[in-house]
Design a protein around this motif. Structure first.
Motif, PDB file in Angstrom:
ATOM      1  N   LEU A   5       0.682  -1.033   0.079  1.00  0.00           N
ATOM      2  CA  LEU A   5      -0.024  -0.022  -0.264  1.00  0.00           C
ATOM      3  C   LEU A   5       0.481   1.706  -0.367  1.00  0.00           C
ATOM      4  N   GLN A   6       0.387   1.747  -1.112  1.00  0.00           N
ATOM      5  CA  GLN A   6       1.177   3.566  -1.422  1.00  0.00           C
ATOM      6  C   GLN A   6      -0.042   4.585  -0.835  1.00  0.00           C
ATOM      7  N   SER A  25      -5.175   9.840  -1.446  1.00  0.00           N
ATOM      8  CA  SER A  25      -5.144   7.793  -1.906  1.00  0.00           C
ATOM      9  C   SER A  25      -4.638   6.921  -1.427  1.00  0.00           C
ATOM     10  N   CYS A  26      -4.847   5.966  -1.472  1.00  0.00           N
ATOM     11  CA  CYS A  26      -3.510   4.780  -1.351  1.00  0.00           C
ATOM     12  C   CYS A  26      -3.615   3.625  -2.718  1.00  0.00           C
ATOM     13  N   ALA A  27      -2.809   3.804  -3.266  1.00  0.00           N
ATOM     14  CA  ALA A  27      -2.686   2.764  -3.928  1.00  0.00           C
ATOM     15  C   ALA A  27      -2.257   1.364  -3.999  1.00  0.00           C
ATOM     16  N   THR A  51     -11.263  -8.267   6.817  1.00  0.00           N
ATOM     17  CA  THR A  51     -13.150  -7.675   8.116  1.00  0.00           C
ATOM     18  C   THR A  51     -12.627  -6.722   7.830  1.00  0.00           C
ATOM     19  N   SER A  52     -13.644  -5.868   8.427  1.00  0.00           N
ATOM     20  CA  SER A  52     -13.528  -3.986   9.282  1.00  0.00           C
ATOM     21  C   SER A  52     -12.795  -3.780  10.395  1.00  0.00           C
ATOM     22  N   THR A  53     -12.421  -4.773  11.121  1.00  0.00           N
ATOM     23  CA  THR A  53     -11.861  -4.493  12.124  1.00  0.00           C
ATOM     24  C   THR A  53     -10.337  -5.635  12.080  1.00  0.00           C
ATOM     25  N   SER A  54     -10.202  -6.149  11.023  1.00  0.00           N
ATOM     26  CA  SER A  54      -8.765  -7.420  11.396  1.00  0.00           C
ATOM     27  C   SER A  54      -8.241  -6.648   9.579  1.00  0.00           C
ATOM     28  N   TYR A  55      -6.536  -5.661   9.557  1.00  0.00           N
ATOM     29  CA  TYR A  55      -6.009  -5.209   8.877  1.00  0.00           C
ATOM     30  C   TYR A  55      -4.510  -6.326   9.437  1.00  0.00           C
ATOM     31  N   HIS A  56      -4.364  -6.614   7.861  1.00  0.00           N
ATOM     32  CA  HIS A  56      -2.964  -7.438   8.005  1.00  0.00           C
ATOM     33  C   HIS A  56      -2.183  -6.469   7.223  1.00  0.00           C
ATOM     34  N   ASP A  57      -2.271  -5.261   6.650  1.00  0.00           N
ATOM     35  CA  ASP A  57      -1.134  -4.836   5.394  1.00  0.00           C
ATOM     36  C   ASP A  57      -1.309  -3.549   5.642  1.00  0.00           C
ATOM     37  N   TRP A  58      -0.191  -2.380   5.976  1.00  0.00           N
ATOM     38  CA  TRP A  58      -0.651  -1.005   6.205  1.00  0.00           C
ATOM     39  C   TRP A  58       0.284  -0.221   5.246  1.00  0.00           C
ATOM     40  N   GLY A  59      -0.330   0.302   4.976  1.00  0.00           N
ATOM     41  CA  GLY A  59       1.205   1.985   3.934  1.00  0.00           C
ATOM     42  C   GLY A  59       1.970   2.306   4.618  1.00  0.00           C
ATOM     43  N   GLN A  60       2.764   3.383   4.393  1.00  0.00           N
ATOM     44  CA  GLN A  60       3.545   4.223   5.236  1.00  0.00           C
ATOM     45  C   GLN A  60       2.924   5.271   6.093  1.00  0.00           C
TER      46      GLN A  60
END
Length: 116
Positions: free
Chosen positions: A3-4, A20-22, A99-108
């Motif tokens: 994610l960027q 924006s997030c690519a 899910t709406s409450t579980s996120y595994h990848d993050w942008g900077q």
């Protein structure tokens, strides 16, 4: 998913910004895509999220002012922020999750600063 995030900056109170997030990855269109923020000295907090089919959820603090959208064909998710307040100042992060409450990848992260 990689994610960027982009689009942060300095804006006066009452103004607008569009983040924006690519996303890269063949399955990115299947995930929830969320925006979170972290202000100095505070915990990271949820801002908004959107499901793969476009269902949206917002934190109470941004309802009616922020709008999240996604374009699965372009693998992007946007956050339109209007009527910005001083308390919206934070680093904003986009994230992908199952899910709406579980996120595994993050942008900077991208900095948003609202001035008076």
């Amino acid at each position: 998913v990689q994610l960027q995030a982009s689009g942060g900056g300095l804006v006066q109170a009452g103004g607008s910004l569009r983040l924006s997030c690519a996303a890269s990855g063949r399955t990115s269109g299947r995930y929830f895509m969320g925006w979170f923020r972290q202000a100095p000295g505070k915990e990271r907090e949820f801002v908004a999220t959107i499901s793969a089919i476009g269902a949206t959820y917002y934190a109470d603090s941004v309802k009616g002012r922020f709008a999240i959208s996604r374009d699965n064909a372009k693998n992007t998710v946007n956050l339109q922020m209007n009527s910005l307040k001083l308390e919206d100042t934070a680093v904003y992060y986009c994230a992908a999750g199952t899910t709406s409450t579980s996120y595994h990848d993050w942008g900077q992260g991208t900095q948003v600063t609202v001035s008076s």
